[in-house]
Design a protein around this motif. Structure first.
Motif, PDB file in Angstrom:
ATOM      1  N   LEU A 256      19.785 -57.777  91.082  1.00 40.04           N
ATOM      2  CA  LEU A 256      19.602 -57.955  89.641  1.00 40.04           C
ATOM      3  C   LEU A 256      18.219 -57.467  89.215  1.00 40.04           C
ATOM      4  O   LEU A 256      18.075 -56.728  88.244  1.00 40.04           O
ATOM      5  CB  LEU A 256      19.766 -59.437  89.309  1.00 40.04           C
ATOM      6  N   GLY A 257      17.197 -57.877  89.961  1.00 38.13           N
ATOM      7  CA  GLY A 257      15.840 -57.475  89.614  1.00 38.13           C
ATOM      8  C   GLY A 257      15.631 -55.990  89.862  1.00 38.13           C
ATOM      9  O   GLY A 257      14.958 -55.306  89.107  1.00 38.13           O
ATOM     10  N   GLY A 258      16.222 -55.497  90.921  1.00 33.11           N
ATOM     11  CA  GLY A 258      16.044 -54.098  91.286  1.00 33.11           C
ATOM     12  C   GLY A 258      15.695 -53.988  92.752  1.00 33.11           C
ATOM     13  O   GLY A 258      14.587 -54.339  93.146  1.00 33.11           O
ATOM     14  N   ALA A 259      16.653 -53.515  93.550  1.00 33.78           N
ATOM     15  CA  ALA A 259      16.406 -53.390  94.983  1.00 33.78           C
ATOM     16  C   ALA A 259      15.381 -52.296  95.223  1.00 33.78           C
ATOM     17  O   ALA A 259      15.374 -51.272  94.542  1.00 33.78           O
ATOM     18  CB  ALA A 259      17.710 -53.073  95.710  1.00 33.78           C
ATOM     19  N   GLY A 260      14.502 -52.536  96.191  1.00 37.83           N
ATOM     20  CA  GLY A 260      13.493 -51.548  96.519  1.00 37.83           C
ATOM     21  C   GLY A 260      12.286 -51.595  95.607  1.00 37.83           C
ATOM     22  O   GLY A 260      11.531 -50.632  95.504  1.00 37.83           O
ATOM     23  N   THR A 261      12.078 -52.708  94.913  1.00 41.15           N
ATOM     24  CA  THR A 261      10.930 -52.812  94.015  1.00 41.15           C
ATOM     25  C   THR A 261      10.016 -53.991  94.370  1.00 41.15           C
ATOM     26  O   THR A 261       8.936 -54.107  93.817  1.00 41.15           O
ATOM     27  CB  THR A 261      11.382 -53.021  92.557  1.00 41.15           C
ATOM     28  N   TYR A 288      29.567 -67.996  82.302  1.00 43.38           N
ATOM     29  CA  TYR A 288      30.001 -66.609  82.396  1.00 43.38           C
ATOM     30  C   TYR A 288      28.821 -65.645  82.325  1.00 43.38           C
ATOM     31  O   TYR A 288      28.923 -64.501  82.721  1.00 43.38           O
ATOM     32  CB  TYR A 288      30.996 -66.275  81.290  1.00 43.38           C
ATOM     33  N   ALA A 289      27.719 -66.127  81.785  1.00 44.98           N
ATOM     34  CA  ALA A 289      26.573 -65.247  81.551  1.00 44.98           C
ATOM     35  C   ALA A 289      26.064 -64.655  82.861  1.00 44.98           C
ATOM     36  O   ALA A 289      25.843 -63.448  82.974  1.00 44.98           O
ATOM     37  CB  ALA A 289      25.470 -66.013  80.836  1.00 44.98           C
ATOM     38  N   LEU A 290      25.937 -65.518  83.873  1.00 41.79           N
ATOM     39  CA  LEU A 290      25.358 -65.080  85.136  1.00 41.79           C
ATOM     40  C   LEU A 290      26.197 -63.984  85.796  1.00 41.79           C
ATOM     41  O   LEU A 290      25.706 -62.894  86.091  1.00 41.79           O
ATOM     42  CB  LEU A 290      25.232 -66.283  86.069  1.00 41.79           C
ATOM     43  N   GLY A 291      27.495 -64.299  85.984  1.00 42.99           N
ATOM     44  CA  GLY A 291      28.379 -63.310  86.605  1.00 42.99           C
ATOM     45  C   GLY A 291      28.473 -62.054  85.764  1.00 42.99           C
ATOM     46  O   GLY A 291      28.460 -60.938  86.278  1.00 42.99           O
ATOM     47  N   GLY A 292      28.515 -62.238  84.446  1.00 39.60           N
ATOM     48  CA  GLY A 292      28.643 -61.105  83.529  1.00 39.60           C
ATOM     49  C   GLY A 292      27.442 -60.186  83.603  1.00 39.60           C
ATOM     50  O   GLY A 292      27.581 -58.968  83.754  1.00 39.60           O
ATOM     51  N   VAL A 293      26.251 -60.780  83.530  1.00 38.61           N
ATOM     52  CA  VAL A 293      25.022 -59.988  83.594  1.00 38.61           C
ATOM     53  C   VAL A 293      24.988 -59.196  84.897  1.00 38.61           C
ATOM     54  O   VAL A 293      24.698 -58.002  84.936  1.00 38.61           O
ATOM     55  CB  VAL A 293      23.776 -60.907  83.492  1.00 38.61           C
ATOM     56  N   TYR A 294      25.350 -59.893  85.967  1.00 40.03           N
ATOM     57  CA  TYR A 294      25.289 -59.273  87.279  1.00 40.03           C
ATOM     58  C   TYR A 294      26.255 -58.092  87.398  1.00 40.03           C
ATOM     59  O   TYR A 294      25.887 -57.007  87.844  1.00 40.03           O
ATOM     60  CB  TYR A 294      25.579 -60.334  88.330  1.00 40.03           C
ATOM     61  N   VAL A 295      27.504 -58.313  86.962  1.00 40.13           N
ATOM     62  CA  VAL A 295      28.511 -57.247  87.042  1.00 40.13           C
ATOM     63  C   VAL A 295      28.071 -56.042  86.208  1.00 40.13           C
ATOM     64  O   VAL A 295      28.171 -54.892  86.636  1.00 40.13           O
ATOM     65  CB  VAL A 295      29.886 -57.777  86.580  1.00 40.13           C
ATOM     66  N   LEU A 296      27.537 -56.319  85.019  1.00 39.92           N
ATOM     67  CA  LEU A 296      27.090 -55.221  84.160  1.00 39.92           C
ATOM     68  C   LEU A 296      25.954 -54.440  84.815  1.00 39.92           C
ATOM     69  O   LEU A 296      25.916 -53.211  84.746  1.00 39.92           O
ATOM     70  CB  LEU A 296      26.647 -55.761  82.801  1.00 39.92           C
ATOM     71  N   LEU A 301      23.483 -50.374  85.731  1.00 42.74           N
ATOM     72  CA  LEU A 301      22.055 -50.282  86.057  1.00 42.74           C
ATOM     73  C   LEU A 301      21.863 -50.462  87.558  1.00 42.74           C
ATOM     74  O   LEU A 301      21.343 -51.478  87.992  1.00 42.74           O
ATOM     75  CB  LEU A 301      21.281 -51.395  85.336  1.00 42.74           C
ATOM     76  N   PRO A 302      22.285 -49.489  88.349  1.00 41.29           N
ATOM     77  CA  PRO A 302      22.193 -49.668  89.802  1.00 41.29           C
ATOM     78  C   PRO A 302      20.764 -49.958  90.258  1.00 41.29           C
ATOM     79  O   PRO A 302      20.562 -50.553  91.308  1.00 41.29           O
ATOM     80  CB  PRO A 302      22.672 -48.329  90.361  1.00 41.29           C
TER      81      PRO A 302
ATOM     82  N   ARG B 132      27.769 -50.792  96.747  1.00 45.42           N
ATOM     83  CA  ARG B 132      27.835 -51.252  95.356  1.00 45.42           C
ATOM     84  C   ARG B 132      29.141 -51.981  95.079  1.00 45.42           C
ATOM     85  O   ARG B 132      29.177 -52.947  94.319  1.00 45.42           O
ATOM     86  CB  ARG B 132      27.668 -50.066  94.409  1.00 45.42           C
ATOM     87  N   GLN B 133      30.224 -51.497  95.706  1.00 49.11           N
ATOM     88  CA  GLN B 133      31.503 -52.171  95.510  1.00 49.11           C
ATOM     89  C   GLN B 133      31.465 -53.590  96.065  1.00 49.11           C
ATOM     90  O   GLN B 133      31.940 -54.526  95.425  1.00 49.11           O
ATOM     91  CB  GLN B 133      32.626 -51.368  96.167  1.00 49.11           C
ATOM     92  N   VAL B 134      30.849 -53.728  97.250  1.00 51.08           N
ATOM     93  CA  VAL B 134      30.738 -55.059  97.849  1.00 51.08           C
ATOM     94  C   VAL B 134      29.910 -55.970  96.943  1.00 51.08           C
ATOM     95  O   VAL B 134      30.280 -57.112  96.669  1.00 51.08           O
ATOM     96  CB  VAL B 134      30.104 -54.974  99.252  1.00 51.08           C
ATOM     97  N   LEU B 135      28.797 -55.441  96.450  1.00 55.18           N
ATOM     98  CA  LEU B 135      27.936 -56.238  95.583  1.00 55.18           C
ATOM     99  C   LEU B 135      28.677 -56.639  94.316  1.00 55.18           C
ATOM    100  O   LEU B 135      28.500 -57.735  93.787  1.00 55.18           O
ATOM    101  CB  LEU B 135      26.662 -55.463  95.235  1.00 55.18           C
ATOM    102  N   LEU B 136      29.533 -55.745  93.855  1.00 53.27           N
ATOM    103  CA  LEU B 136      30.305 -56.049  92.662  1.00 53.27           C
ATOM    104  C   LEU B 136      31.285 -57.192  92.926  1.00 53.27           C
ATOM    105  O   LEU B 136      31.479 -58.068  92.075  1.00 53.27           O
ATOM    106  CB  LEU B 136      31.063 -54.799  92.198  1.00 53.27           C
TER     107      LEU B 136
END
Lengths: 327, 324
Positions: A256-261, A288-296, A301-302, B132-136
């Motif tokens: 969520l924060g950004g991997a590699g940062t 729903y906010a948590l799962g939703g934010v994460y999925v988005l 935003l990889p 990414r699919q797993v993370l999803l």
């Protein structure tokens, strides 16, 4: 050019952290508690990021190292009254060493695998630790866990919320600095090389296994430190801290924060804890906010939340270019 | 209502390992000195029976997870959620219609549909990017967890099967709960059907080809995207089926999703990923290991389950019976 951009980034991070350190103590005690939790847990997230973001290994068992640090702290404090005075520093070092030792053992198995196999093997290893924490009643207190009655007192009293916040903040800042130094070192650069293309690194003569193994141990050590702090933050250590969902939490926060940062860790931890602990008191749809934010974030935003400024800059240059382009 | 609750209590009691263990111990104490051998044998037989029937349930969860991995090369971390959702949807059906028999297909197909949508709308657009699919799928596991809390509250429930299935039958002096025999029957039926489809039909052949080498399969004109959609829905279907059937003795409660997930992983890893027969053997091994582990050395019972799993992964990442 890139050097100066890096300097700007570092400056922004330092200023932001300084602002957190100065402002948070003047807020409510709830927010101070929340910030302390986020800081303590984000050390675990950063340790995971060393593996995920820099080495390309997604671990699903990072909670095991938090568990070692936390249980060590709790058992020593509750049974032997060790670690409640100046010897807290000794326990903190012990927590790191213990977790690093476990990582050295587990790493022998885990670093043989890559990709989803690494994910599954770390999951299995994490479950081993959870199983022991859950069932080994005589040592761990089983399902009930172990309560910590007092926080350490050495010249300063960590029972004081603000004091404790500053101590955890100090540990966080030190961990960030050390981890940043590691990833910027030649060792860290070769980790990134392994992430990008391991066979090439092998051909270039790097012992890639040893690099991954060392990264695994370093990550374990910081996981242990996170556990020592978490034990005193929460006041209780239970199998809940070692369970799969805690590892999943850490992974979620890192992405969520950004991997590699690295610093993405504290952002991810703050967002997740904020939604879970604070938003839940305001609205019922927080669930729903948590799962939703994460999925988005995964979908669009990889690079995580940390990549938003970069995205905006890219979008702007694209706009400028398309405006300047002759038709 | 109280009658139903009582029957659930009895069912759970006859099924619970601990009660069997204490029962065996009491018997052993009572008959000390006069032929404890028979009691010992009975204890082992009952433990083995419990292990096999638990393995039957694990096969339902593990086979889907294994097939999904085989076809898509991803580990579906929302698989435990499918199990839990299956149980919850079944509960809703039972509450509204009172029919347990209807609850099974409705729950399984509903969750299969959820899986299908998840694969089509979210996983597919990511293309071939396993991490990414797993993370999803982790994100979805959370989303499902929260949705379940919101819809079905945090209270634990039991799924009560029809009274016919709560009886015990006596075989060779052993009291065996009929429900556990039913579980074994369902797993056998599902396993055989899957095996027949995989081995004897054209569709099965295309699935096997995709598991072996997706790129080659695409090359010879197999629509692997369609296959992965199908397998994902099938995996969700099987997990939900397991959730309904397992709900009778595991219960349905928040957190069951992430409790089931690592056990399903153990099945898949020990059996080998992408292999149906492997999933069956893995399920049997894990079912038995779990039962005997809890009965014989409770303090390290989970350790004895997951440590071999980690060792197998380290030595042979594709699992004991998996193809290279």
């Amino acid at each position: 050019m890139s050097m100066s951009r890096d300097r700007v980034k570092i400056l922004i991070v330092v200023v932001a952290l300084a602002a957190v350190a100065l402002l948070v103590p003047h807020t409510t005690s709830f927010i101070i508690l929340l910030a302390t939790r986020a800081l303590a847990f984000s050390i675990l997230v950063m340790s995971l990021d060393l593996l995920l973001g820099f080495t390309g290994l997604a671990s699903l068992g990072q909670a095991a190292y938090l568990g070692v640090g936390a249980y060590l702290t709790a058992i020593l404090a509750a049974r032997y009254q060790i670690g409640l005075g100046y010897d807290f520093w000794l326990v903190a070092a012990f927590g790191m060493l213990g977790a690093a030792a476990l990582a050295a053992l587990f790493g022998l198995l885990a670093t043989r695998a890559t990709g989803v196999y690494f994910l599954m093997i770390t999951l299995a290893l994490g479950q081993c630790v959870w199983g022991l924490a859950y069932r080994w009643n005589s040592l761990t207190g089983g399902d009930n866990g172990i309560n910590l009655e007092h926080r350490p007192k050495f010249g300063i009293d960590l029972a004081n919320q603000v004091t404790f916040f500053y101590v955890v903040f100090g540990f966080f800042a030190a961990s960030l600095l050390v981890l940043y130094t590691i990833v910027r070192s030649p060792f860290g650069r070769s980790l990134v090389g392994i992430r990008e293309r391991e066979p090439r690194m092998k051909i270039l003569g790097y012992n890639t296994w040893l690099h991954k193994y060392l990264a695994f141990i370093i990550a374990g050590a910081f996981g242990g430190l996170s556990g020592v702090l978490w034990a005193h933050t929460a006041g209780i250590v239970s199998p809940e801290n070692v369970v799969l969902t805690t590892s999943v939490d850490a992974l979620l926060m890192a992405v969520l924060g950004g991997a590699g940062t690295l610093v993405g860790g504290i952002i991810g931890a703050s967002v997740v804890l904020f939604i879970r602990e604070y938003l839940s008191t305001l609205v019922h749809w927080w669930q729903y906010a948590l799962g939703g934010v994460y999925v988005l974030v995964i979908l669009y935003l990889p690079g995580g939340l940390m990549s938003i400024p970069e995205r905006i800059r890219q979008w702007r240059t694209a706009q400028v270019k398309s405006a300047a382009a002759p038709h | 209502m109280p009658r139903v609750a009582a029957s659930a209590e009895i069912l759970r009691d006859t099924l619970s390992i601990q009660s069997l263990l204490t029962w065996a111990k009491l018997k052993a104490k009572a008959s000390r000195g006069k032929g404890t051998g028979a009691v010992d044998a009975r204890f082992w037989l009952i433990q083995a029976f419990n292990g096999i029937s638990y393995g039957a349930l694990l096969f339902l969860v593990g086979s889907g997870l294994s097939l999904i991995f085989g076809v898509m090369r991803i580990v579906n971390l929302a698989h435990g959620s499918y199990f839990l959702l299956g149980g919850y949807v079944a509960l809703s059906v039972i509450w509204t219609t009172g029919s347990w028999l209807l609850a099974i297909p409705v729950a399984a197909f509903t969750v299969a549909l959820i899986g299908l949508v998840m694969e089509r709308v979210f996983l597919r657009p990511l293309g071939f990017d396993p991490l990414r699919q797993v993370l999803l799928t982790v994100g979805f596991a959370f989303l499902f967890q929260q949705a379940a809390l919101d819809i079905w509250t945090g209270n634990p429930f039991d799924i009560n099967p029809p009274a016919v299935l709560t009886q015990t039958i006596v075989v060779g002096g052993l009291h065996l709960p009929l429900y556990r025999i039913f579980m074994i029957g369902v797993a056998l039926f599902i396993g055989l059907t899957l095996w027949l489809v995989m081995e004897k039909t054209r569709l099965g052949a295309t699935i096997r080809a995709t598991v072996d080498d997706a790129e080659m399969a695409r090359g010879v004109g197999i629509d692997t995207s369609y296959i992965s959609m199908l397998i994902f829905a099938l995996g969700a279907f099987l997990a939900a089926l397991g959730g309904v059937i397992g709900g009778a003795f595991l219960g349905v409660y928040p957190g069951l999703d992430f409790e089931m997930l690592p056990i399903a992983f153990a099945v898949v890893i020990i059996g080998g990923m992408g292999s149906l027969g492997g999933a069956a053997i893995g399920a049997l091994i894990v079912g038995l290991a779990d039962n005997f582990g809890k009965a014989l050395f409770p303090e390290i019972s989970y350790f004895t389950l997951y440590a071999p799993m980690a060792l197998i992964l380290a030595v042979k990442p594709t699992g004991l019976f998996g193809r290279e």
